[in-house]
Write a protein that holds these residues in place. Sequence first.
Motif, PDB file in Angstrom:
ATOM      1  N   TYR A 115       0.847  -1.200   0.000  1.00 35.24           N
ATOM      2  CA  TYR A 115       0.000   0.000   0.000  1.00 35.24           C
ATOM      3  C   TYR A 115       0.878   1.245   0.000  1.00 35.24           C
ATOM      4  N   TRP A 116       1.895   1.284   0.875  1.00 26.27           N
ATOM      5  CA  TRP A 116       2.717   2.486   1.023  1.00 26.27           C
ATOM      6  C   TRP A 116       3.628   2.679  -0.184  1.00 26.27           C
ATOM      7  N   ASP A 117       4.138   1.585  -0.765  1.00 23.03           N
ATOM      8  CA  ASP A 117       4.960   1.729  -1.979  1.00 23.03           C
ATOM      9  C   ASP A 117       4.143   2.399  -3.087  1.00 23.03           C
ATOM     10  N   TYR A 167       1.463   4.239  -2.703  1.00 27.28           N
ATOM     11  CA  TYR A 167       1.096   5.591  -2.248  1.00 27.28           C
ATOM     12  C   TYR A 167       2.211   6.590  -2.602  1.00 27.28           C
ATOM     13  N   TYR A 168       3.464   6.239  -2.270  1.00 27.88           N
ATOM     14  CA  TYR A 168       4.571   7.181  -2.515  1.00 27.88           C
ATOM     15  C   TYR A 168       4.995   7.187  -3.979  1.00 27.88           C
ATOM     16  N   GLN A 169       4.821   6.066  -4.681  1.00 26.88           N
ATOM     17  CA  GLN A 169       5.088   6.040  -6.125  1.00 26.88           C
ATOM     18  C   GLN A 169       4.155   7.037  -6.816  1.00 26.88           C
ATOM     19  N   SER A 185       0.759  15.766   4.826  1.00 27.21           N
ATOM     20  CA  SER A 185       1.141  15.317   6.158  1.00 27.21           C
ATOM     21  C   SER A 185      -0.077  14.713   6.827  1.00 27.21           C
ATOM     22  N   TRP A 186       0.094  13.585   7.470  1.00 34.22           N
ATOM     23  CA  TRP A 186      -1.037  12.924   8.108  1.00 34.22           C
ATOM     24  C   TRP A 186      -1.570  13.765   9.266  1.00 34.22           C
ATOM     25  N   PHE A 187      -2.889  13.801   9.364  1.00 37.11           N
ATOM     26  CA  PHE A 187      -3.611  14.504  10.439  1.00 37.11           C
ATOM     27  C   PHE A 187      -3.479  16.030  10.327  1.00 37.11           C
ATOM     28  N   LEU A 227      10.383   8.014  12.630  1.00 36.22           N
ATOM     29  CA  LEU A 227      10.013   6.635  12.289  1.00 36.22           C
ATOM     30  C   LEU A 227       8.836   6.637  11.319  1.00 36.22           C
ATOM     31  N   GLY A 228       8.983   5.960  10.187  1.00 35.81           N
ATOM     32  CA  GLY A 228       7.915   5.969   9.173  1.00 35.81           C
ATOM     33  C   GLY A 228       7.780   7.386   8.628  1.00 35.81           C
ATOM     34  N   THR A 229       8.877   7.882   8.044  1.00 31.23           N
ATOM     35  CA  THR A 229       9.004   9.315   7.749  1.00 31.23           C
ATOM     36  C   THR A 229       8.142   9.789   6.585  1.00 31.23           C
ATOM     37  N   VAL A 282      13.481   7.312   8.691  1.00 30.03           N
ATOM     38  CA  VAL A 282      13.490   5.933   8.183  1.00 30.03           C
ATOM     39  C   VAL A 282      12.082   5.509   7.776  1.00 30.03           C
ATOM     40  N   ASP A 283      12.027   4.635   6.791  1.00 28.81           N
ATOM     41  CA  ASP A 283      10.742   4.103   6.343  1.00 28.81           C
ATOM     42  C   ASP A 283      10.998   2.756   5.664  1.00 28.81           C
ATOM     43  N   TYR A 284      10.061   1.822   5.783  1.00 30.22           N
ATOM     44  CA  TYR A 284      10.292   0.544   5.109  1.00 30.22           C
ATOM     45  C   TYR A 284       9.949   0.603   3.633  1.00 30.22           C
ATOM     46  N   SER A 285       9.308   1.687   3.196  1.00 25.96           N
ATOM     47  CA  SER A 285       9.004   1.836   1.773  1.00 25.96           C
ATOM     48  C   SER A 285      10.157   2.567   1.088  1.00 25.96           C
ATOM     49  N   VAL A 299      16.134   3.374   4.142  1.00 23.33           N
ATOM     50  CA  VAL A 299      15.156   2.284   4.179  1.00 23.33           C
ATOM     51  C   VAL A 299      15.437   1.435   5.422  1.00 23.33           C
ATOM     52  N   PHE A 300      14.410   1.234   6.226  1.00 20.38           N
ATOM     53  CA  PHE A 300      14.580   0.500   7.485  1.00 20.38           C
ATOM     54  C   PHE A 300      13.207   0.026   7.939  1.00 20.38           C
ATOM     55  N   ASP A 301      13.131  -1.258   8.253  1.00 19.32           N
ATOM     56  CA  ASP A 301      11.880  -1.820   8.776  1.00 19.32           C
ATOM     57  C   ASP A 301      11.988  -1.876  10.302  1.00 19.32           C
ATOM     58  N   ILE A 302      11.168  -1.085  10.955  1.00 17.57           N
ATOM     59  CA  ILE A 302      11.277  -0.918  12.419  1.00 17.57           C
ATOM     60  C   ILE A 302      11.074  -2.249  13.152  1.00 17.57           C
ATOM     61  N   ILE A 303      10.241  -3.115  12.600  1.00 18.72           N
ATOM     62  CA  ILE A 303       9.942  -4.375  13.280  1.00 18.72           C
ATOM     63  C   ILE A 303      10.996  -5.433  12.988  1.00 18.72           C
ATOM     64  N   ASP A 326       7.031   9.766  15.824  1.00 20.13           N
ATOM     65  CA  ASP A 326       6.146   8.815  15.130  1.00 20.13           C
ATOM     66  C   ASP A 326       4.815   9.504  14.910  1.00 20.13           C
ATOM     67  N   LYS A 327       4.503   9.808  13.646  1.00 19.51           N
ATOM     68  CA  LYS A 327       3.170  10.335  13.341  1.00 19.51           C
ATOM     69  C   LYS A 327       2.511   9.379  12.356  1.00 19.51           C
ATOM     70  N   GLY A 328       1.570   8.616  12.848  1.00 23.51           N
ATOM     71  CA  GLY A 328       0.817   7.698  11.992  1.00 23.51           C
ATOM     72  C   GLY A 328       1.489   6.356  11.759  1.00 23.51           C
ATOM     73  N   THR A 329       2.699   6.159  12.265  1.00 19.52           N
ATOM     74  CA  THR A 329       3.420   4.915  11.963  1.00 19.52           C
ATOM     75  C   THR A 329       2.972   3.777  12.880  1.00 19.52           C
ATOM     76  N   PHE A 330       2.827   4.070  14.162  1.00 19.32           N
ATOM     77  CA  PHE A 330       2.281   3.032  15.040  1.00 19.32           C
ATOM     78  C   PHE A 330       0.856   2.678  14.591  1.00 19.32           C
TER      79      PHE A 330
HETATM   80  C1  SAM Z   1       0.435   7.103   8.060  1.00 19.63           C
HETATM   81  S1  SAM Z   1       1.991   7.127   7.257  1.00 19.63           S
HETATM   82  C2  SAM Z   1       2.759   8.465   8.116  1.00 19.63           C
HETATM   83  C3  SAM Z   1       3.847   9.145   7.324  1.00 19.63           C
HETATM   84  C4  SAM Z   1       4.464  10.375   8.012  1.00 19.63           C
HETATM   85  N1  SAM Z   1       4.970  10.033   9.335  1.00 19.63           N
HETATM   86  C5  SAM Z   1       3.464  11.508   8.122  1.00 19.63           C
HETATM   87  O1  SAM Z   1       3.089  11.876   9.231  1.00 19.63           O
HETATM   88  O2  SAM Z   1       3.075  12.053   7.075  1.00 19.63           O
HETATM   89  C6  SAM Z   1       2.783   5.684   7.993  1.00 19.63           C
HETATM   90  C7  SAM Z   1       4.213   5.470   7.512  1.00 19.63           C
HETATM   91  O3  SAM Z   1       4.773   4.367   8.230  1.00 19.63           O
HETATM   92  C8  SAM Z   1       5.566   3.600   7.345  1.00 19.63           C
HETATM   93  N2  SAM Z   1       5.708   2.257   7.942  1.00 19.63           N
HETATM   94  C9  SAM Z   1       4.734   1.369   8.218  1.00 19.63           C
HETATM   95  N3  SAM Z   1       5.236   0.235   8.759  1.00 19.63           N
HETATM   96  C10 SAM Z   1       6.579   0.426   8.858  1.00 19.63           C
HETATM   97  C11 SAM Z   1       7.664  -0.361   9.341  1.00 19.63           C
HETATM   98  N4  SAM Z   1       7.478  -1.606   9.822  1.00 19.63           N
HETATM   99  N5  SAM Z   1       8.912   0.154   9.304  1.00 19.63           N
HETATM  100  C12 SAM Z   1       9.123   1.396   8.795  1.00 19.63           C
HETATM  101  N6  SAM Z   1       8.148   2.188   8.304  1.00 19.63           N
HETATM  102  C13 SAM Z   1       6.889   1.730   8.343  1.00 19.63           C
HETATM  103  C14 SAM Z   1       4.781   3.654   6.029  1.00 19.63           C
HETATM  104  O4  SAM Z   1       5.563   3.323   4.897  1.00 19.63           O
HETATM  105  C15 SAM Z   1       4.311   5.108   6.043  1.00 19.63           C
HETATM  106  O5  SAM Z   1       5.249   5.954   5.438  1.00 19.63           O
END
Ligand code: SAM
Length: 312
Positions: free
Chosen positions: A21-23, A25-27, A67-69, A109-111, A133-136, A171-175, A199-203
């Motif tokens: 979904y996120w790939d 979205y950003y593409q 920007s989210w929210f 996180l999840g930038t 960092v972001d996994y996408s 590129v980094f997967d937090i989990i 963290d905005k929207g990433t959790f």
């Molecule tokens: C709702 S968006 C928020 C983006 C940005 N923080 C903002 O406020 O506009 C969630 C972000 O989390 C990233 N994300 C989700 N799971 C992730 C993971 N396991 N590791 C790193 N990034 C992740 C997604 O790719 C996406 O960019």
Amino acid sequence: MSLEQSHPVHLEPSELGTKEYWDEYYQNDLENGAVHSDDEGDADVEGDGDEKTGSQQQPPDPSELDSWFDDVGAPAKTLAFLTSTTFPLSPNYVSLSGHTRQAPSVLDLGTGNGGALFALRLHGHYTGRMVGVDYSSKSVELARTLCAQYASSASSATDSGSSVDNIAFEVFDIIHDSPHGQPWWDASLGPGGFDLVLDKGTFDAISLSSATVADPASSNRHQRRICELYPAKVLQMVKPGGYLLVTSCNWTEAEVVAWFTTRPPGGSENEVFEVYDAIKYPVFEFGGQKGQGVASVCFRKPQRTETDQGRM
Ligand SMILES: C[S@@+](CC[C@H](N)C(=O)[O-])C[C@H]1O[C@@H](n2cnc3c(N)ncnc32)[C@H](O)[C@@H]1O
């Protein structure tokens, strides 16, 4: 209390919990011009062959980036909180001791498009090292493209003339990835990690994933939803005494607090954040129930926790 009772009830999984979904979205953002302002300079309107491409284009002001929210003013409110005279890491912090300290390091996180870091640097006057960092990989490509544009446009689109030097997007997967051993996780951070983690929207996104992982702390390798491991993963990346600001629309303020202050599976009482403060948003009332659409909670990592023992 059993571990299952110690965190809020899980959310129903959705596509926002998937990397695909996120790939996409950003593409889409990369293809549809999210990387430069619409109104100037980027089209060769005079036909003089001087068409601007890539990093030469004029980037939007950070406050205009997606920007989210944004609808509830979360980006502006979080920026105001982090730059207030009372937040200890703020460049505007009034220290009674007169003590000056190094500019804080910031990890986002999840930038996404990196907008939070550009705003903190260009409008918030945070001058320290920043990593988003972001996994996408598409998010990282988008954020790097914007960063190159801010660098080449220097002070023209900002109110401060601050430089975007020393902001990296990776590129980094937090989990699934460990920060230790990543090129950006180096000795310049000092013991324990970053001074400020955002963290905005990433959790939220991670809470919408149906993925599970075997709990390393459980003897029978119990499968857990990945959001259950997230607070402990983040705790590793915050310096003792440092701060984490979480902004969520899927969890209430009380639920965010519960997630980040509850002992992780197999962890000790010391391996949790403590609440530092919360940002207030307008409260709406619906059907007699009072609610708040978005919650931003700022946590502090206690000075010394067991997870720091033996770490850099
Ligand atoms: C709702 S968006 C928020 C983006 C940005 N923080 C903002 O406020 O506009 C969630 C972000 O989390 C990233 N994300 C989700 N799971 C992730 C993971 N396991 N590791 C790193 N990034 C992740 C997604 O790719 C996406 O960019």
